[in-house]
Design an enzyme around this catalytic site. Structure first.
Site, PDB file in Angstrom:
ATOM      1  N   ALA A  34       0.870  -1.183   0.000  1.00 57.17           N
ATOM      2  CA  ALA A  34       0.000   0.000   0.000  1.00 57.17           C
ATOM      3  C   ALA A  34       0.910   1.237   0.000  1.00 57.17           C
ATOM      4  O   ALA A  34       0.824   2.097   0.874  1.00 57.17           O
ATOM      5  CB  ALA A  34      -0.963   0.000   1.177  1.00 57.17           C
TER       6      ALA A  34
ATOM      7  N   HIS B 194       7.198   5.726   1.292  1.00 63.15           N
ATOM      8  CA  HIS B 194       7.967   4.567   0.818  1.00 63.15           C
ATOM      9  C   HIS B 194       8.804   4.954  -0.411  1.00 63.15           C
ATOM     10  O   HIS B 194       9.958   4.550  -0.538  1.00 63.15           O
ATOM     11  CB  HIS B 194       7.028   3.428   0.401  1.00 63.15           C
ATOM     12  CG  HIS B 194       6.144   2.902   1.487  1.00 63.15           C
ATOM     13  ND1 HIS B 194       4.786   3.107   1.508  1.00 63.15           N
ATOM     14  CD2 HIS B 194       6.421   2.161   2.588  1.00 63.15           C
ATOM     15  CE1 HIS B 194       4.256   2.508   2.556  1.00 63.15           C
ATOM     16  NE2 HIS B 194       5.232   1.934   3.247  1.00 63.15           N
TER      17      HIS B 194
ATOM     18  N   GLN C 283       3.722  -9.488  13.207  1.00 62.77           N
ATOM     19  CA  GLN C 283       3.969  -8.230  13.919  1.00 62.77           C
ATOM     20  C   GLN C 283       2.661  -7.500  14.255  1.00 62.77           C
ATOM     21  O   GLN C 283       2.682  -6.421  14.840  1.00 62.77           O
ATOM     22  CB  GLN C 283       4.922  -7.335  13.143  1.00 62.77           C
ATOM     23  CG  GLN C 283       4.340  -6.628  11.927  1.00 62.77           C
ATOM     24  CD  GLN C 283       5.383  -5.789  11.217  1.00 62.77           C
ATOM     25  OE1 GLN C 283       6.331  -6.308  10.652  1.00 62.77           O
ATOM     26  NE2 GLN C 283       5.211  -4.463  11.254  1.00 62.77           N
TER      27      GLN C 283
ATOM     28  N   GLY D 155      12.252   4.364   7.665  1.00 62.46           N
ATOM     29  CA  GLY D 155      11.683   5.680   7.936  1.00 62.46           C
ATOM     30  C   GLY D 155      11.758   6.040   9.415  1.00 62.46           C
ATOM     31  O   GLY D 155      11.553   5.181  10.278  1.00 62.46           O
TER      32      GLY D 155
ATOM     33  N   SER E 144       0.117   3.998   5.182  1.00 59.68           N
ATOM     34  CA  SER E 144      -0.820   3.122   4.458  1.00 59.68           C
ATOM     35  C   SER E 144      -2.168   3.117   5.173  1.00 59.68           C
ATOM     36  O   SER E 144      -3.215   2.961   4.543  1.00 59.68           O
ATOM     37  CB  SER E 144      -0.269   1.700   4.390  1.00 59.68           C
ATOM     38  OG  SER E 144       1.049   1.722   3.887  1.00 59.68           O
TER      39      SER E 144
HETATM   40  P1  AMP Z   1       5.532  -0.024   6.299  1.00 59.02           P
HETATM   41  O1  AMP Z   1       5.115  -0.395   4.910  1.00 59.02           O
HETATM   42  O2  AMP Z   1       4.537   0.799   7.020  1.00 59.02           O
HETATM   43  O3  AMP Z   1       6.046  -1.200   7.087  1.00 59.02           O
HETATM   44  O4  AMP Z   1       6.791   0.941   6.123  1.00 59.02           O
HETATM   45  C1  AMP Z   1       7.919   0.549   5.409  1.00 59.02           C
HETATM   46  C2  AMP Z   1       8.995   1.575   5.640  1.00 59.02           C
HETATM   47  O5  AMP Z   1       8.546   2.848   5.176  1.00 59.02           O
HETATM   48  C3  AMP Z   1       9.356   1.747   7.119  1.00 59.02           C
HETATM   49  O6  AMP Z   1      10.764   1.931   7.225  1.00 59.02           O
HETATM   50  C4  AMP Z   1       8.605   3.003   7.482  1.00 59.02           C
HETATM   51  O7  AMP Z   1       9.182   3.711   8.575  1.00 59.02           O
HETATM   52  C5  AMP Z   1       8.721   3.803   6.206  1.00 59.02           C
HETATM   53  N1  AMP Z   1       7.683   4.837   6.134  1.00 59.02           N
HETATM   54  C6  AMP Z   1       6.349   4.661   6.299  1.00 59.02           C
HETATM   55  N2  AMP Z   1       5.714   5.854   6.218  1.00 59.02           N
HETATM   56  C7  AMP Z   1       6.667   6.790   6.009  1.00 59.02           C
HETATM   57  C8  AMP Z   1       6.651   8.207   5.855  1.00 59.02           C
HETATM   58  N3  AMP Z   1       5.521   8.912   5.905  1.00 59.02           N
HETATM   59  N4  AMP Z   1       7.824   8.849   5.649  1.00 59.02           N
HETATM   60  C9  AMP Z   1       8.996   8.147   5.618  1.00 59.02           C
HETATM   61  N5  AMP Z   1       9.078   6.811   5.764  1.00 59.02           N
HETATM   62  C10 AMP Z   1       7.934   6.141   5.955  1.00 59.02           C
END
Ligand code: AMP
Length: 278
Positions: free
Chosen positions: A32, A37, A61, A146, A185
């Site tokens: 998503a 990302h 998780q 992130g 997401s």
């Molecule tokens: P996730 O798909 O939520 O597991 O996130 C995957 C990676 O994207 C993780 O390292 C998150 O910290 C990073 N991430 C998610 N949202 C953001 C954002 N708004 N800005 C920067 N990095 C992000």
């Protein structure tokens, strides 16, 4: 863009590239995808010869079954979005990720016992399992995370150390919507009304930071509690000032602070933070 579903083929490909002297960057995601990302992928793409993105919603998780069920999934759209900044997409299934029960033998000290660790029991065990497997499957030089998931970033650094991974972990700034809402997401699950009021999270973090510097830690925490008490659509789970490196509660005399917040807006759990230096 290469697409792999099996780790053995992916690892063959990566090792072949590395044998030719190519550098490899890796961005793990749960799909998503949004501009947050993309920013990680673009950074990896500009700093490495090969960029790998994994898309995998990691069931272990999630400490809440409905959050897992409702997590948005759209791999086709995701792949279309990242064509310009990704060489390899890895789409494993649960059997590929966890052929056996993952190790629980980590020592995160206090890191997995506070805030996210306390409110989401088992969450960091799931993060540790998936990150370790993905690092073993991709053997990257650099990996991008992130700062939005601040505590997770510290956990990832700790996993790398405990497992002796020789991988450079690159923290990346939070990407926000035009009105300050941190991209996530989960934002897709907000109703129109909830989406309109969601920027209060980032606005209140900024105000709390000003109050912290002028009036102190307690006044800024009271401000946050009052703000969300006056806006009943929100339910605050936690807000704390921590030392960004030691990850223990701040002292007023500290030079740097991270304000860490989770709020529920309707049925959606939103996380954000602000880092300030005196
Ligand atoms: P996730 O798909 O939520 O597991 O996130 C995957 C990676 O994207 C993780 O390292 C998150 O910290 C990073 N991430 C998610 N949202 C953001 C954002 N708004 N800005 C920067 N990095 C992000």
């Amino acid at each position: 863009m290469h697409i792999f579903k099996h780790s053995a083929e992916l690892l063959d490909f990566v090792r072949h590239q590395k044998a030719q002297g190519k550098t490899v960057g890796f961005v793990p995601t749960m799909g998503a995808l949004h501009k947050g990302h993309i920013s990680l992928l673009e950074k990896s793409y500009s700093e490495n010869d090969i960029t790998i993105c994994s898309i995998y919603v990691n069931p272990i998780q999630f400490n809440n079954a409905s959050d897992l069920d409702k997590y948005p999934r759209m791999p086709e759209k995701d792949m279309e979005m990242i064509k310009h900044c990704c060489d390899v997409v890895f789409l494993p299934n649960n059997e590929e990720m966890y052929p056996e029960k993952p190790s629980e033998e980590y020592d995160f000290g206090h890191l997995d016992k506070v805030l996210e660790g306390a409110f989401r029991p088992g969450h960091f065990y799931g993060v540790a399992a998936v990150v370790r497997r993905l690092f073993e499957m991709t053997e990257p030089h650099n990996t991008y995370f992130g700062l939005k998931d601040y505590q997770q970033l510290l956990i990832v650094k700790s996993i790398a150390k405990q497992c002796n991974f020789d991988i450079n972990i690159v923290p990346c700034p939070i990407v926000r919507e035009f009105d300050g809402l941190a991209m996530s997401s989960r934002n897709l699950r907000l109703s129109k009304e909830e989406r309109e009021i969601a920027p209060l999270i980032w606005k209140s973090l900024n105000n709390a930071a000003k109050i912290l510097l002028q009036e102190g830690i307690e006044a800024s925490k009271d401000f946050i509690l009052d703000t969300f008490a006056n806006n009943p659509s929100f339910k605050i789970e936690y807000f704390e000032w921590y030392h960004p490196e030691k990850f223990i509660p701040s002292q007023q005399s500290d030079e740097q602070f991270v304000g860490l917040m989770v709020v529920w807006l309707g049925e959606v759990r939103l996380i954000d933070n602000i880092i300030i230096k005196k």
